[in-house]
Design a protein around this motif. Structure first.
Motif, short mmCIF file in Angstrom:
data_model
loop_
_atom_site.label_atom_id
_atom_site.label_comp_id
_atom_site.label_asym_id
_atom_site.label_seq_id
_atom_site.Cartn_x
_atom_site.Cartn_y
_atom_site.Cartn_z
N VAL A 272 0.86 -1.18 0.00
CA VAL A 272 0.00 0.00 0.00
C VAL A 272 0.90 1.23 0.00
CG1 VAL A 272 -1.74 1.32 1.26
CG2 VAL A 272 -1.85 -1.18 1.22
N MET A 273 0.61 2.18 -0.85
CA MET A 273 1.33 3.45 -0.85
C MET A 273 0.32 4.59 -0.87
SD MET A 273 2.90 3.70 -4.72
CE MET A 273 3.99 2.32 -4.45
N PHE A 274 0.68 5.67 -0.22
CA PHE A 274 -0.18 6.85 -0.14
C PHE A 274 0.61 8.06 -0.58
CE2 PHE A 274 -1.35 10.57 2.55
CZ PHE A 274 -2.56 10.88 1.92
N VAL A 275 0.04 8.83 -1.51
CA VAL A 275 0.65 10.07 -2.00
C VAL A 275 -0.30 11.21 -1.67
CG1 VAL A 275 1.59 11.29 -3.98
CG2 VAL A 275 1.76 8.80 -3.86
N PRO A 276 0.12 12.16 -0.84
CA PRO A 276 -0.78 13.25 -0.46
C PRO A 276 -0.94 14.27 -1.58
CG PRO A 276 1.36 13.58 0.53
CD PRO A 276 1.41 12.25 -0.17
N THR A 321 9.41 23.91 -2.43
CA THR A 321 10.07 23.02 -1.49
C THR A 321 8.97 22.16 -0.87
OG1 THR A 321 11.72 24.72 -1.01
CG2 THR A 321 11.58 22.85 0.51
N LEU A 322 9.03 20.87 -1.13
CA LEU A 322 7.94 19.98 -0.73
C LEU A 322 7.99 19.64 0.74
CD1 LEU A 322 7.86 17.39 -3.62
CD2 LEU A 322 6.27 19.23 -3.22
N GLY A 323 6.83 19.35 1.27
CA GLY A 323 6.74 18.80 2.61
C GLY A 323 5.79 17.62 2.61
N ARG A 324 5.78 16.88 1.53
CA ARG A 324 4.85 15.75 1.42
C ARG A 324 5.20 14.65 2.42
NH1 ARG A 324 1.83 15.45 -3.28
NH2 ARG A 324 2.34 16.98 -4.87
N GLU A 325 4.15 14.01 2.93
CA GLU A 325 4.35 12.87 3.81
C GLU A 325 3.85 11.62 3.08
OE1 GLU A 325 5.77 12.33 6.67
OE2 GLU A 325 6.38 14.40 7.05
N HIS A 326 4.75 10.98 2.35
CA HIS A 326 4.39 9.73 1.69
C HIS A 326 4.27 8.62 2.74
CE1 HIS A 326 6.24 12.08 -1.56
NE2 HIS A 326 5.55 11.35 -2.40
N GLU A 327 3.47 7.63 2.40
CA GLU A 327 3.35 6.47 3.27
C GLU A 327 3.47 5.21 2.43
OE1 GLU A 327 -0.27 6.74 5.52
OE2 GLU A 327 0.18 8.75 6.27
N TRP A 328 4.05 4.17 3.04
CA TRP A 328 4.25 2.91 2.31
C TRP A 328 4.24 1.76 3.31
CZ3 TRP A 328 8.34 -0.41 3.27
CH2 TRP A 328 8.48 -1.50 2.39
N ARG A 329 3.69 0.65 2.88
CA ARG A 329 3.73 -0.56 3.71
C ARG A 329 3.72 -1.77 2.80
NH1 ARG A 329 -0.88 -0.71 7.70
NH2 ARG A 329 -2.14 -1.13 5.85
N ARG A 330 4.51 -2.76 3.15
CA ARG A 330 4.47 -4.04 2.44
C ARG A 330 4.36 -5.15 3.48
NH1 ARG A 330 6.41 -6.27 -2.93
NH2 ARG A 330 6.67 -4.10 -3.52
N ARG A 331 3.40 -6.03 3.22
CA ARG A 331 3.18 -7.19 4.10
C ARG A 331 3.46 -8.46 3.32
NH1 ARG A 331 -2.52 -4.88 6.69
NH2 ARG A 331 -1.57 -3.85 8.50
N VAL A 332 4.12 -9.40 3.97
CA VAL A 332 4.41 -10.71 3.37
C VAL A 332 3.98 -11.78 4.36
CG1 VAL A 332 6.17 -12.25 2.45
CG2 VAL A 332 6.36 -9.80 2.06
#
Length: 808
Positions: A272-276, A321-332
């Motif tokens: 899962v990835m999140f891009v604000p 100048t970005l201040g994005r807070e990306h999120e990422w998760r990988r489950r196995v």
């Protein structure tokens, strides 16, 4: 041999359902198997353990539980299937456009891995595959899922294993204890641990785990053979596996049977990835010229005047100048049947990260020019020939624009300063756990040309100025090297790619007297100015730069995970690329305007005898909520910044601005979560965080005072020491007076801590007076002189010469 069934699966909970398109495999009856089990096609991983490592509460998608549960708590505005994304990979989110091609075209993407595995249907069965995107108010959530199972004998020969490895789903490989231990010392290996002591601890834990697992597998194999020797149980095994397959497995020696057992696991992978959403920057409004500047007394002018004046060079800043807070998760999740038919055990690991790049492209524009005035009799004229060009700016250039000090980033045009949190959770048959970490890193250090250390000449308009080199950062491990638990582990490495080209640079020239506005696209061109007949002056402004640029910014990660099952090992190395964020204008370019919260123009007042310029006002954000926080930040910095004690490294000023920035971000995040603004709830949020920030500000100021008095005290004692020790009569006295230095400095620091509002000189005066340090030194001098006197008294008198009698 297999048919693929396409359809929709509803994953429901509460009052809502998440509809996802799935693919399931239904095999026809085969000669080796009388029937296959009818299995539910899962499309997500349900974590088997309560996470020990959790993301901050502000995270959007990194919540405990399943992904569908997290999405149910978010207002999903639109969903995109994998087919829809491939047809239209660019999604508009407000002013932003997210290009998902880096995600969809990534060879490591789970959808692409599923496609490659289906090309090897004789070796592997794809159970389910899904890719979807969900648009929410805060951005875009992209979810990918894949589950597969190796077929019997798929990992029995090197040739078959090589095919699966090339496809991206390699087999578990047997490793000796020595090879596994060596992996912990190999820097490129996901098991690598730099600290030798911690490395040995991990190796010991892995050896212990392997021994327990091996015993469990041996018991499972014995149970399988016992079932095959019992006629009734054998029928059950044959019903499950097929008679021919059961007989083949029973004929294998134990090591080969264990290979089959481990590699027949059900493997599930979910990412899962999140891009604000990024808001478009506001342009600063042009301030009106004040009446005090325009109204000047008439000047007595000579009959003929020729005057030329060079405009003082100034820097205007374009970019972002970005201040994005990306999120990422990988489950196995890996489920192994330890006795081949019924006994099951699951190995689960998840890695997650939330990361914000202080990332951006900033383009300083140097603005100067030549003002000219000419008068013959009653005829007068004035003109300005502005000169402007993109430059490689210095930190001072950036500060001149009014850019907040927390965004100066050492004057770099390419900014890639990373702040991140990350974590790992796992559950294996004998235990579970997790760990989280925070990271901060200047990713531009040591970059090769043309982005050397983030400093580069911005591309000039035209094809000759293009910069097409991709930049990839491959450090640091966001987990701090801590996520190695002997049997499972992970590393998460950030990455960024950038490419640039420009086709236009223009500035705005406004004649404040006539009101005429011109767009200047050619540096050095001359423009006429209106003249005020009262004082023969001209008033104009230059600013509001627009820098047209085509660019690609692709943030990413490189995730490295491993799972060791007894003596069997499996590694994954997944490069992950996020959607590119591109505000596109034909032809696929973007116009960078004045950088938010900087001075967007300069005001000039020139005449034959006067030359003045002044900055235009800094424009706060237009959004009322953001303006409230902007004003609070400015007031907070003004209140505390000047209280910082002078130190060679201005950690105090940096910390004050950091508190202002981080607190402001928290206030905004919490205010945005409220249903209404302004309201009592948002006012309470502001008050609560402002009070907490004041506490931090006072603590930072006191810390700077203590650090400053530590330096000052040491310097002061170096002045005192030779004076106090001047009359010492022995070395012991000088040694003891020298030892007073540490105690004196500690006393100064303690007094400063006890009196946080006291100024340095006041602290020094009180400590010198009340601590009686000069008196202590005099005591040591007197003691040394007394010791010297006693030694002198004890010294024996010289013996008188005695006559020597001659012996006849």
């Amino acid at each position: 041999m297999a048919k693929w069934i396409f359809g929709w699966l509803a994953v429901c909970g509460g009052t809502s359902c998440l509809f996802v398109q799935v693919e399931t495999a239904q095999a026809q009856q085969m000669t080796l198997r009388p029937a296959l089990r009818v299995e539910k096609a899962e499309t997500e991983i349900q974590p088997p353990v309560v996470p020990k490592a959790t993301a901050p509460a502000s995270a959007v998608t990194l919540k405990p539980g399943s992904t569908s549960e997290a999405l149910r708590s978010l207002p999903v505005r639109q969903r995109y299937t994998a087919a829809a994304l491939r047809r239209s990979p660019v999604i508009a989110l407000g002013p932003d456009k997210l290009d998902l091609r880096p995600v969809l075209d990534n060879p490591a993407a789970l959808g692409n891995l599923a496609s490659r595995l289906r090309q090897h249907s004789a070796l592997v069965q794809v159970l389910a595959s899904d890719t979807e995107a969900s648009r929410i108010d805060k951005g875009l959530v992209v979810r990918q899922y894949l589950s597969y199972r190796m077929k019997p004998g798929a990992c029995s020969t090197p040739a078959k294993s090589a095919q699966l490895t090339q496809a991206g789903a390699g087999c578990f490989v047997r490793k000796s204890a020595s090879a596994r231990s060596a992996a912990y010392a190999a820097p490129g290996n996901p098991r690598y641990i730099a600290n030798p002591a911690k490395r040995q601890q991990a190796i010991a834990a892995a050896d212990k785990e392997a021994a327990s697992e091996q015993a469990d597998f041996a018991q499972g194999i014995a149970q399988f053979r016992a079932m095959m020797n019992d006629p009734a149980q054998r029928k059950q095994v044959e019903a499950e596996l097929g008679a021919a397959e059961a007989a083949r497995l029973a004929a294998l020696p134990d090591d080969q049977l264990e290979n089959e057992m481990v590699n027949a696991a059900d493997v599930q992978i979910e990412e899962v990835m999140f891009v604000p959403v990024e808001r478009k920057l506001q342009l600063a409004k042009q301030p009106a010229l004040s009446a005090a500047v325009r109204k000047r007394p008439a000047l007595h002018m000579p009959e003929k005047v020729d005057a030329e004046r060079t405009l003082q060079p100034h820097i205007l800043l374009t970019g972002f100048t970005l201040g994005r807070e990306h999120e990422w998760r990988r489950r196995v999740s890996i489920t192994i049947k330890t006795c081949l038919v019924s006994c099951k055990k699951t190995y689960y690991i998840e890695a997650f990260a939330g990361f914000g790049y202080g990332f951006g492209l900033r383009f300083p524009i140097s603005v100067s020019g030549l003002y000219a005035y000419n008068r013959v009799g009653d005829k007068e004229s004035a003109s300005i020939a502005p000169v402007f060009q993109p430059v490689n700016g210095s930190p001072r250039d950036y500060e001149e624009t009014g850019l907040d000090g927390s965004q100066v980033f050492k004057g770099r045009e390419l900014v890639a300063e990373l702040t991140a949190y990350a974590g790992v959770n796992y559950k294996v048959p004998f235990h579970s756990g997790g760990i989280s970490a925070n990271a901060g890193k200047d990713l531009t250090e040591g970059l090769p040309a043309p982005f050397t250390n983030g400093q580069f000449q911005p591309p000039s308009p035209g094809p000759g100025g293009a910069i097409n080199t991709d930049v990839v950062f491959d450090q640091p491990d966001l987990l701090g090297g801590l996520a190695n638990f002997g049997v499972v582990g992970a590393k998460v490495l950030p990455a960024v790619k950038v490419g640039l080209t420009s086709d236009r640079l223009q500035l705005q020239l406004k004649d404040n007297l006539s009101g005429q506005v011109r767009l200047m696209t050619s540096s050095g061109q001359t423009y006429p100015l209106t003249i005020d007949p009262k004082d023969h002056s001209s008033s104009f402004s230059i600013g509001h730069p627009e820098y047209s640029l085509a660019f690609e910014v692709t943030p990413g990660l490189n995730a490295r995970l491993f799972v060791d099952v007894a003596v069997w090992s499996h590694d994954w190395n997944w490069p992950v690329w996020f959607p590119q964020v591109a505000v596109t204008l034909p032809p696929d370019g973007v116009t960078f305007t004045c950088h938010e919260k900087t001075v967007c123009s300069r005001e000039y007042f020139y005449s034959p005898t006067v030359s003045k310029d002044q900055p235009g006002a800094q424009q706060p954000p237009a959004d009322p909520m953001e303006k409230e926080v902007f004003d609070w930040r400015a007031a907070y910095i003004k209140k505390y910044y000047d209280q910082c004690s002078y130190l060679p490294l201005n950690f105090c000023g940096v910390a004050i601005k950091g508190v202002a920035e981080m607190t402001g971000n928290r206030i905004l995040n919490e205010m945005r979560a409220q249903p209404k603004y302004p309201s009592m709830a948002t006012a309470q949020i502001m008050i609560r965080h402002a009070v907490e920030a004041d506490k931090k500000g006072k603590a930072i100021i006191l810390e700077s005072k203590v650090a400053a008095i530590d330096i000052y005290g040491k310097d002061l004692f170096r002045t005192y020491e030779p004076i106090w020790a001047h009359d010492c009569a022995d070395q012991l006295c000088r040694t003891r007076i020298h030892a007073l230095g540490d105690a004196y400095v500690k006393a100064l620091k303690a007094r400063q801590n006890a009196h946080p509002n006291a100024e340095r000189n006041e602290v020094v005066f009180d400590e010198n007076t009340q601590g009686n340090w000069a008196g202590k030194a005099r005591q040591e001098v007197r003691a040394s002189q007394q010791r010297a006197a006693r030694l002198k008294l004890r010294k024996p008198a010289a013996m008188p010469n005695q006559a020597v009698r001659k012996v006849p």
